[in-house]
Motif scaffolding. Sequence first.
Motif, PDB file in Angstrom:
ATOM      1  N   LEU A  70       0.837  -1.020   0.074  1.00 27.84           N
ATOM      2  CA  LEU A  70       0.107   0.170   0.072  1.00 27.84           C
ATOM      3  C   LEU A  70       0.925   1.266  -0.130  1.00 27.84           C
ATOM      4  CD1 LEU A  70      -3.062  -0.530   2.370  1.00 27.84           C
ATOM      5  CD2 LEU A  70      -3.121   1.117   0.336  1.00 27.84           C
ATOM      6  N   LYS A  71       2.103   1.057   0.284  1.00 26.30           N
ATOM      7  CA  LYS A  71       2.969   2.379   0.377  1.00 26.30           C
ATOM      8  C   LYS A  71       2.893   3.166  -0.902  1.00 26.30           C
ATOM      9  CE  LYS A  71       7.463   0.792  -1.158  1.00 26.30           C
ATOM     10  NZ  LYS A  71       8.967   0.361  -0.677  1.00 26.30           N
ATOM     11  N   GLU A  72       2.698   2.498  -2.276  1.00 25.48           N
ATOM     12  CA  GLU A  72       2.429   2.960  -3.548  1.00 25.48           C
ATOM     13  C   GLU A  72       1.263   3.911  -3.526  1.00 25.48           C
ATOM     14  OE1 GLU A  72       5.094   2.472  -5.542  1.00 25.48           O
ATOM     15  OE2 GLU A  72       5.995   1.189  -3.975  1.00 25.48           O
ATOM     16  N   ASN A  73       0.313   3.824  -2.561  1.00 29.18           N
ATOM     17  CA  ASN A  73      -0.870   4.487  -2.640  1.00 29.18           C
ATOM     18  C   ASN A  73      -0.827   5.639  -1.586  1.00 29.18           C
ATOM     19  OD1 ASN A  73      -2.168   1.398  -3.244  1.00 29.18           O
ATOM     20  ND2 ASN A  73      -2.746   3.022  -4.487  1.00 29.18           N
ATOM     21  N   LEU A  74       0.244   5.939  -1.182  1.00 27.65           N
ATOM     22  CA  LEU A  74       0.095   7.066   0.042  1.00 27.65           C
ATOM     23  C   LEU A  74       0.677   8.328  -0.585  1.00 27.65           C
ATOM     24  CD1 LEU A  74       2.415   4.983   2.915  1.00 27.65           C
ATOM     25  CD2 LEU A  74      -0.221   5.376   2.732  1.00 27.65           C
ATOM     26  N   PHE A  75      -0.123   9.336  -0.195  1.00 23.10           N
ATOM     27  CA  PHE A  75       0.387  10.755  -0.522  1.00 23.10           C
ATOM     28  C   PHE A  75       1.737  11.092   0.038  1.00 23.10           C
ATOM     29  CE2 PHE A  75      -0.079  15.506   0.209  1.00 23.10           C
ATOM     30  CZ  PHE A  75       0.122  15.644  -1.081  1.00 23.10           C
ATOM     31  N   GLN A  76       2.802  11.452  -0.396  1.00 22.41           N
ATOM     32  CA  GLN A  76       4.101  11.880  -0.071  1.00 22.41           C
ATOM     33  C   GLN A  76       4.684  10.591   0.775  1.00 22.41           C
ATOM     34  OE1 GLN A  76       3.712  15.711   1.523  1.00 22.41           O
ATOM     35  NE2 GLN A  76       3.828  16.851  -0.590  1.00 22.41           N
ATOM     36  N   GLY A  77       4.482   9.514   0.571  1.00 18.67           N
ATOM     37  CA  GLY A  77       4.762   8.340   1.410  1.00 18.67           C
ATOM     38  C   GLY A  77       4.372   8.280   2.783  1.00 18.67           C
ATOM     39  N   LEU A  78       3.155   9.326   3.261  1.00 18.13           N
ATOM     40  CA  LEU A  78       3.013   9.244   4.564  1.00 18.13           C
ATOM     41  C   LEU A  78       1.430   8.930   4.961  1.00 18.13           C
ATOM     42  CD1 LEU A  78       4.746  12.706   5.362  1.00 18.13           C
ATOM     43  CD2 LEU A  78       5.406  10.777   5.944  1.00 18.13           C
ATOM     44  N   ILE A  79       0.703   9.525   4.039  1.00 19.64           N
ATOM     45  CA  ILE A  79      -0.739   9.483   4.378  1.00 19.64           C
ATOM     46  C   ILE A  79      -1.834   8.713   3.212  1.00 19.64           C
ATOM     47  CG2 ILE A  79      -0.935  11.150   5.991  1.00 19.64           C
ATOM     48  CD1 ILE A  79      -2.224  12.813   4.145  1.00 19.64           C
ATOM     49  N   LEU A  80      -2.698   8.028   3.489  1.00 21.67           N
ATOM     50  CA  LEU A  80      -3.630   7.559   2.526  1.00 21.67           C
ATOM     51  C   LEU A  80      -4.842   8.665   2.511  1.00 21.67           C
ATOM     52  CD1 LEU A  80      -4.086   5.210   0.748  1.00 21.67           C
ATOM     53  CD2 LEU A  80      -5.685   4.348   2.482  1.00 21.67           C
ATOM     54  N   ARG A  81      -4.873   9.102   1.424  1.00 15.08           N
ATOM     55  CA  ARG A  81      -6.039   9.945   1.138  1.00 15.08           C
ATOM     56  C   ARG A  81      -7.190   9.266   0.565  1.00 15.08           C
ATOM     57  NH1 ARG A  81      -3.532  15.883  -1.211  1.00 15.08           N
ATOM     58  NH2 ARG A  81      -3.768  14.614  -3.036  1.00 15.08           N
ATOM     59  N   GLU A  82      -8.357   9.169   1.175  1.00 15.05           N
ATOM     60  CA  GLU A  82      -9.368   8.351   0.689  1.00 15.05           C
ATOM     61  C   GLU A  82      -9.701   8.587  -0.483  1.00 15.05           C
ATOM     62  OE1 GLU A  82     -14.065   7.166   2.289  1.00 15.05           O
ATOM     63  OE2 GLU A  82     -12.815   8.606   3.308  1.00 15.05           O
ATOM     64  N   LYS A  83     -10.288   9.927  -1.008  1.00 15.72           N
ATOM     65  CA  LYS A  83     -10.812  10.098  -2.368  1.00 15.72           C
ATOM     66  C   LYS A  83      -9.649   9.720  -3.467  1.00 15.72           C
ATOM     67  CE  LYS A  83     -12.176  13.797  -5.437  1.00 15.72           C
ATOM     68  NZ  LYS A  83     -12.240  15.060  -5.866  1.00 15.72           N
ATOM     69  N   ASP A  84      -8.506   9.983  -3.294  1.00 15.58           N
ATOM     70  CA  ASP A  84      -7.613   9.407  -4.290  1.00 15.58           C
ATOM     71  C   ASP A  84      -7.305   7.850  -3.959  1.00 15.58           C
ATOM     72  OD1 ASP A  84      -6.733  11.746  -5.096  1.00 15.58           O
ATOM     73  OD2 ASP A  84      -5.047  12.028  -3.712  1.00 15.58           O
ATOM     74  N   PHE A  85      -7.522   7.111  -3.205  1.00 18.43           N
ATOM     75  CA  PHE A  85      -7.481   5.804  -2.904  1.00 18.43           C
ATOM     76  C   PHE A  85      -8.566   5.149  -3.727  1.00 18.43           C
ATOM     77  CE2 PHE A  85      -7.785   1.880  -0.308  1.00 18.43           C
ATOM     78  CZ  PHE A  85      -6.668   1.223  -0.928  1.00 18.43           C
ATOM     79  N   ARG A  86      -9.674   5.752  -3.320  1.00 17.27           N
ATOM     80  CA  ARG A  86     -11.116   5.042  -3.985  1.00 17.27           C
ATOM     81  C   ARG A  86     -10.889   5.196  -5.603  1.00 17.27           C
ATOM     82  NH1 ARG A  86     -14.836   3.117  -0.756  1.00 17.27           N
ATOM     83  NH2 ARG A  86     -14.851   3.577   1.531  1.00 17.27           N
ATOM     84  N   GLU A  87     -10.536   6.255  -5.959  1.00 21.63           N
ATOM     85  CA  GLU A  87     -10.365   6.404  -7.328  1.00 21.63           C
ATOM     86  C   GLU A  87      -9.494   5.130  -8.008  1.00 21.63           C
ATOM     87  OE1 GLU A  87     -11.184   7.852 -11.370  1.00 21.63           O
ATOM     88  OE2 GLU A  87     -12.047   8.316  -9.149  1.00 21.63           O
ATOM     89  N   PHE A  88      -8.050   5.323  -7.332  1.00 20.75           N
ATOM     90  CA  PHE A  88      -7.313   4.203  -7.597  1.00 20.75           C
ATOM     91  C   PHE A  88      -8.049   2.717  -7.621  1.00 20.75           C
ATOM     92  CE2 PHE A  88      -4.701   0.552  -6.036  1.00 20.75           C
ATOM     93  CZ  PHE A  88      -3.728   0.461  -7.097  1.00 20.75           C
TER      94      PHE A  88
END
Length: 171
Positions: A35-53
């Motif tokens: 899941l690190k590939e889905n983290l914003f700036q390697g720190l947080i998971l942004r729900e909107k971006d993740f759901r789009e992915f």
Amino acid sequence: MEIQENIINKVALSGLVTLDPAMFYPAGERIVYDLKENLFQGLILREKDFREFVKEHDWQQYTGKYVAVTCTADAIVPAWAYVLLANKLAPYAREVVFGDAEVLETVLFLKNIDKMDADDYAGQRVVLKGCGETPVPVSAYVELTKKLTPVVKSLMFGEPCSTVPIYKRKD
């Protein structure tokens, strides 16, 4: 002086049954989804971006594969993210687990060992094969020991020519 050439194979005559834990290894491709590939700036998971992915990702590429889902970054990932991935992977993957490659191997071995009928080894002198080409997690040996101890006459670890005694039933 006459030399006898009768070689006696004492291992073959011993009545030992060798059980190779590698037989519980399921063939198939393993994938670790990080899941690190889905983290914003390697720190947080942004729900909107993740759901789009998740919506756009090609989940069919995992068809028939064994998948471990993890996050190797030092980040706080909400549980729902793993659940969402599992939901998308489940229709395609042969198995989905939370954890790394080691956890995946452990789960695969344990599921197959669970299907084994321990009564097939009832009253036998069993040797758990200790080495081979297929890496076997220690957890598989532990599970086999738990499953076999109640039914076997004796349990050993290693090779028939050089075993370490584990258990011997007292009759």
